[in-house]
Design a protein around this motif. Sequence first.
Motif, mmCIF file in Angstrom:
data_model
loop_
_atom_site.group_PDB
_atom_site.id
_atom_site.type_symbol
_atom_site.label_atom_id
_atom_site.label_comp_id
_atom_site.label_asym_id
_atom_site.label_seq_id
_atom_site.Cartn_x
_atom_site.Cartn_y
_atom_site.Cartn_z
ATOM 1 N N TYR A 18 47.680 42.819 46.482
ATOM 2 C CA TYR A 18 46.003 43.018 46.784
ATOM 3 C C TYR A 18 45.418 41.697 46.526
ATOM 4 O O TYR A 18 45.713 40.731 45.846
ATOM 5 C CB TYR A 18 45.613 43.769 45.361
ATOM 6 N N PRO A 78 52.300 51.082 44.616
ATOM 7 C CA PRO A 78 51.078 51.736 44.699
ATOM 8 C C PRO A 78 50.770 52.654 43.303
ATOM 9 O O PRO A 78 51.460 53.356 42.884
ATOM 10 C CB PRO A 78 50.641 52.783 45.663
ATOM 11 N N GLY A 79 49.457 52.229 42.526
ATOM 12 C CA GLY A 79 49.348 53.083 41.255
ATOM 13 C C GLY A 79 49.878 52.443 40.135
ATOM 14 O O GLY A 79 49.650 52.984 38.907
ATOM 15 N N ASP A 80 50.914 51.397 40.260
ATOM 16 C CA ASP A 80 51.441 51.008 38.885
ATOM 17 C C ASP A 80 50.643 50.012 38.301
ATOM 18 O O ASP A 80 49.694 49.568 39.031
ATOM 19 C CB ASP A 80 52.867 50.222 39.327
ATOM 20 N N GLU A 81 50.946 49.223 37.224
ATOM 21 C CA GLU A 81 50.073 48.459 36.520
ATOM 22 C C GLU A 81 50.086 47.215 37.528
ATOM 23 O O GLU A 81 50.889 46.571 38.054
ATOM 24 C CB GLU A 81 50.799 47.952 35.222
ATOM 25 N N GLN A 82 48.721 46.801 37.700
ATOM 26 C CA GLN A 82 48.422 45.350 38.506
ATOM 27 C C GLN A 82 48.534 44.333 37.388
ATOM 28 O O GLN A 82 47.910 44.162 36.603
ATOM 29 C CB GLN A 82 47.075 45.561 39.200
ATOM 30 N N PHE A 83 48.977 43.195 38.092
ATOM 31 C CA PHE A 83 48.948 41.910 37.170
ATOM 32 C C PHE A 83 48.546 40.747 38.215
ATOM 33 O O PHE A 83 48.596 40.735 39.308
ATOM 34 C CB PHE A 83 50.504 41.342 36.920
ATOM 35 N N PHE A 84 47.468 40.122 37.617
ATOM 36 C CA PHE A 84 46.596 39.000 38.431
ATOM 37 C C PHE A 84 47.095 37.594 38.153
ATOM 38 O O PHE A 84 47.443 37.319 37.280
ATOM 39 C CB PHE A 84 45.137 39.209 38.063
ATOM 40 N N GLY A 85 46.965 36.699 39.475
ATOM 41 C CA GLY A 85 47.063 35.507 39.256
ATOM 42 C C GLY A 85 45.844 34.631 38.677
ATOM 43 O O GLY A 85 44.874 35.301 38.355
#
Lengths: 111, 113
Positions: free
Chosen positions: B33, B98-105
């Motif tokens: 994303y 999709p729908g799993d935990e998102q991790f950000f840079g």
Amino acid sequence: GIQVEQSPPDLILQEGANSTLRCNFSDSVNNLQWFHQNPWGQLINLFYIPSGTKQNGRLSATTVATERYSLLYISSSQTTDSGVYFCAVGGTETSGSRLTFGEGTQLTVNP
Amino acid sequence: EAEVAQSPRYKITEKSQAVAFWCDPISGHATLYWYRQILGQGPELLVQFQDESVVDDSQLPKDRFSAERLKGVDSTLKIQPAELGDSAMYLCASSMGPGDEQFFGPGTRLTVL
């Protein structure tokens, strides 16, 4: 689209105090995450909690999916807890898996 | 610990110039994303990839923004030409699916002069 409301918008605490942050959302979701954004802008994952209760050290979170709200509890706050806390939801019929963020709660912990 | 990598961390450019941002997701994460965060607001999705395919670009200003993930791993977001209103933090995130935990840079902070 889905609406996400966080309260309070701003919160000032003395070190050692406890606090509760609230997140209300307008539709059924399959994903709910809490983040802490540090002063450099990085989003730190706190909880992935579409339902139920989780605890991690001094932090805990509860999501009541049927009533469309989530709570983040911070106990014995420290100055390093300062920053913006975001609630984000996803997995709705209209928005897919994108995360929709609230406006955040700006937390300031004074020594 | 696996992390999402982004570069550059900061970019200053003049309006009408072209800029590009790079993201390398956590290894094995199929979903990537790009979000944009304007100062004082929460991030908003620009584009979502599943492997090398775009699955959601409904909020991407396609007249000036483009994104690609040619081999389904790293990704590039481009703005051409940049406008003053593009000044913001550009955040990349990844998840297993999709729908799993998102991790950000760590993000790229863009300033357009």
